[in-house]
Structures are given as C-alpha cells and as structure tokens.
Design a protein around this motif. Sequence first.
Motif, PDB file in Angstrom:
ATOM      1  N   PHE A 209       1.139  -1.142  -0.018  1.00 35.62           N
ATOM      2  CA  PHE A 209      -0.099   0.183  -0.268  1.00 35.62           C
ATOM      3  C   PHE A 209       0.581   1.272   0.062  1.00 35.62           C
ATOM      4  N   LEU A 210       1.771   0.776   0.428  1.00 35.75           N
ATOM      5  CA  LEU A 210       2.681   2.714   0.723  1.00 35.75           C
ATOM      6  C   LEU A 210       3.912   2.750  -0.537  1.00 35.75           C
ATOM      7  N   TRP A 211       3.951   1.117  -0.942  1.00 30.48           N
ATOM      8  CA  TRP A 211       4.761   1.077  -2.652  1.00 30.48           C
ATOM      9  C   TRP A 211       2.932   2.549  -3.413  1.00 30.48           C
ATOM     10  N   VAL A 212       2.029   1.696  -3.334  1.00 32.65           N
ATOM     11  CA  VAL A 212       0.282   2.927  -4.007  1.00 32.65           C
ATOM     12  C   VAL A 212       0.869   3.931  -4.251  1.00 32.65           C
ATOM     13  N   ILE A 213       1.368   4.435  -2.740  1.00 32.23           N
ATOM     14  CA  ILE A 213       1.128   5.640  -2.427  1.00 32.23           C
ATOM     15  C   ILE A 213       2.211   6.427  -2.823  1.00 32.23           C
ATOM     16  N   LEU A 214       3.312   6.058  -2.569  1.00 34.33           N
ATOM     17  CA  LEU A 214       4.463   6.856  -2.566  1.00 34.33           C
ATOM     18  C   LEU A 214       5.117   6.634  -4.217  1.00 34.33           C
ATOM     19  N   LEU A 215       4.704   5.438  -4.976  1.00 35.70           N
ATOM     20  CA  LEU A 215       5.207   4.873  -6.575  1.00 35.70           C
ATOM     21  C   LEU A 215       4.675   5.075  -6.747  1.00 35.70           C
ATOM     22  N   HIS A 216       3.214   4.284  -7.170  1.00 35.91           N
ATOM     23  CA  HIS A 216       2.442   3.931  -8.661  1.00 35.91           C
ATOM     24  C   HIS A 216       1.748   5.553  -8.440  1.00 35.91           C
ATOM     25  N   ILE A 217       0.971   5.679  -7.315  1.00 38.96           N
ATOM     26  CA  ILE A 217      -0.118   7.182  -8.067  1.00 38.96           C
ATOM     27  C   ILE A 217       0.520   8.105  -8.630  1.00 38.96           C
ATOM     28  N   PRO A 218       2.317   7.974  -8.189  1.00 42.86           N
ATOM     29  CA  PRO A 218       2.377  10.025  -9.094  1.00 42.86           C
ATOM     30  C   PRO A 218       3.041   9.211  -9.929  1.00 42.86           C
ATOM     31  N   ARG A 219       3.755   7.573 -10.177  1.00 42.45           N
ATOM     32  CA  ARG A 219       3.777   7.343 -11.667  1.00 42.45           C
ATOM     33  C   ARG A 219       2.445   7.994 -12.431  1.00 42.45           C
ATOM     34  N   ALA A 220       1.234   6.971 -12.536  1.00 45.55           N
ATOM     35  CA  ALA A 220       0.091   7.124 -13.695  1.00 45.55           C
ATOM     36  C   ALA A 220      -0.107   8.679 -13.119  1.00 45.55           C
ATOM     37  N   TRP A 221      -0.444   9.278 -12.014  1.00 50.35           N
ATOM     38  CA  TRP A 221      -0.295  10.475 -11.991  1.00 50.35           C
ATOM     39  C   TRP A 221       0.428  11.691 -13.801  1.00 50.35           C
ATOM     40  N   THR A 222       1.536  11.484 -13.610  1.00 51.71           N
ATOM     41  CA  THR A 222       2.464  12.279 -14.715  1.00 51.71           C
ATOM     42  C   THR A 222       2.848  11.091 -15.318  1.00 51.71           C
ATOM     43  N   ILE A 223       2.863   9.885 -15.919  1.00 51.71           N
ATOM     44  CA  ILE A 223       2.766   9.392 -16.780  1.00 51.71           C
ATOM     45  C   ILE A 223       1.741   8.641 -17.328  1.00 51.71           C
ATOM     46  N   ALA A 226      -1.500   3.147 -20.624  1.00 53.09           N
ATOM     47  CA  ALA A 226      -2.055   2.184 -19.956  1.00 53.09           C
ATOM     48  C   ALA A 226      -0.847   1.080 -18.889  1.00 53.09           C
ATOM     49  N   ASN A 227      -0.302   0.517 -18.937  1.00 53.72           N
ATOM     50  CA  ASN A 227       1.190   0.750 -18.312  1.00 53.72           C
ATOM     51  C   ASN A 227       0.807   0.443 -16.829  1.00 53.72           C
ATOM     52  N   GLU A 228       1.482   2.031 -17.007  1.00 51.77           N
ATOM     53  CA  GLU A 228       1.260   3.030 -15.495  1.00 51.77           C
ATOM     54  C   GLU A 228       0.190   2.539 -14.233  1.00 51.77           C
ATOM     55  N   THR A 229      -1.136   2.972 -15.838  1.00 53.13           N
ATOM     56  CA  THR A 229      -2.483   2.667 -14.786  1.00 53.13           C
ATOM     57  C   THR A 229      -2.472   1.085 -14.289  1.00 53.13           C
ATOM     58  N   PHE A 233      -3.245  -0.424 -10.497  1.00 45.51           N
ATOM     59  CA  PHE A 233      -4.414  -1.113  -9.557  1.00 45.51           C
ATOM     60  C   PHE A 233      -3.687  -3.196  -9.765  1.00 45.51           C
ATOM     61  N   GLU A 234      -3.114  -3.205  -9.794  1.00 38.54           N
ATOM     62  CA  GLU A 234      -2.028  -4.888 -10.409  1.00 38.54           C
ATOM     63  C   GLU A 234      -1.333  -4.099  -8.377  1.00 38.54           C
ATOM     64  N   ALA A 235      -0.722  -3.523  -7.989  1.00 39.00           N
ATOM     65  CA  ALA A 235      -0.390  -3.432  -6.826  1.00 39.00           C
ATOM     66  C   ALA A 235      -1.519  -3.079  -5.388  1.00 39.00           C
TER      67      ALA A 235
END
Length: 257
Positions: A209-223, A226-229, A233-235
């Motif tokens: 969940f911390l990875w979702v907050i710190l890593l995945h959400i920022p990457r999906a927001w800026t990049i 389809a892969n980042e999204t 949600f895989e995480a």
Amino acid sequence: MKEFALIGQLFIALALFVFGIQHFAYLNFVTRAFPPLPLWIPASGVFACIFGALLCLTSLAIVSRYKTRVFTLLLASAIFIMFAIFLLPSLLVNLKNGFLWTNSGKALVLVGANLLVAGSVAGETSNSLLKFLERFIPLGKYLLAGFFILAAILHFIYAEFVATLIPAWIPAHLFWTYFAAIALIAGAIGMLVPKTAKLAAALSALMVFLWVILLHIPRAWTIHDANETTSLFEALAMCGMALLIMVKAAESRNTPQ
C-alpha cells in the motif's frame, strides 16, 4: 477482521473494474490480466471487449455479493487458460526475458486474487465444474507468495532499472531496491508459515500500500499510459490479497483444532 476482508475484496474489485474499462477504452489487451492475442486471430478488439466485460462483471459481483464465488472462479479459470495458451509458450522459449516473467507472474497473481476472493465468501456453488474449481482456492496465497519471490529475484537481476522507478526525493535508490527485494522474500515465506502468516500478510499489505501511495499513484498521475495505470491497480489488488490472507490466517488461529 471482517472490515479488512471487505477492504481486501474492494481493492481487488476496483482493480478488476479498471482493467475491464481499459479493455474497452483501448479496444486491446493492454493489461496483464489477459495476454494480447496473436495477429492471426481476427477481431482482437471484439475479444478485448468480451474479456473486459468479464472483468467488469466479476468486479460488480464482488461488490454486490451476487454470485461472487461463481464469477471469481470463472474469471480465475479464464485468466489461467489464456496464460497457458498464449503466454506460457512464449515464456518457455524466452526464459531470460524479464518482461515475460513479470507479465506471467502478474497474470498468475490475478488468478490468485480471484481465488482468494472466492475463498473469502460463503460457498454458493452446486455445479460440478465449479465444485472442481473450488479445489484450487487454497492456491491463492501461494500465487501471491510466488510472485513476491519472483519480483524479488527480478529486483536483484535488474536492480539498476528498478532503482530508476523510485521517486527522486527518496535517497539511496539501490539500497531501497535491495531492501524491497528482501522484504518481498520475507513476506512471501512468512505468509506461508502458519505461525507468522497473519503478521507477514499484514506487513506485506502495508508495504504494498505504501508503494501504491509513494510510487504508483505519482507515476500514473504524471505518465499517462495504460502500463502505469495497470501497475497501480495491480499493486492495489496485491494489497487486497495480502489483507485476505491476513484475515484467513487470523480465522485459522481462532478456530479450535
């Protein structure tokens, strides 16, 4: 503990729904739930929508509690069959391809996600096929643990690449890459040992969940691709899986032997 089970189910349901919507939005197999179809199969977009509909319907079945076990078992079977027919052969002839290992692992972990949800709801099947599929429900936690170990190995092999995924404001990227790999292995082993399963699953859920907050959400927001999204949600789905494993482990410890 029931609240954590509900959260875990909702995390998985949300991930499946987003994957289904992606199938409709791109008219293609852009998630790791199902591999892309070979070029010789016509009307790929139509099939993408069919499988996208199955993902969305399963999500709605989880949320509504209507035929949840039926839909999740059928979706788990569909993902595994597609993996075995279209992805596994490519992996077997390209064993050094980290990309294929990752995609294969994520397909199987989504099989596990559906099995864990099926195991977290009351039995409601009478069909002989579904009763057969119910035998595979206990594999759910092993599929998550197996993916954790695979991800850890890939962290070590591709450490420099993984380090580039860590946000710039976090120092010592290589340290955190190796630390995460070790944590993944510890979580995987811990979830499979009855005495440590509850704690290991809880800590694994928190870690992801911390990875979702710190890593995945920022990457999906800026990049915006389809892969980042999908990765986001895989995480989230894996976090939900760990929560369901935690609840099951707690229930097992409270059940008289």
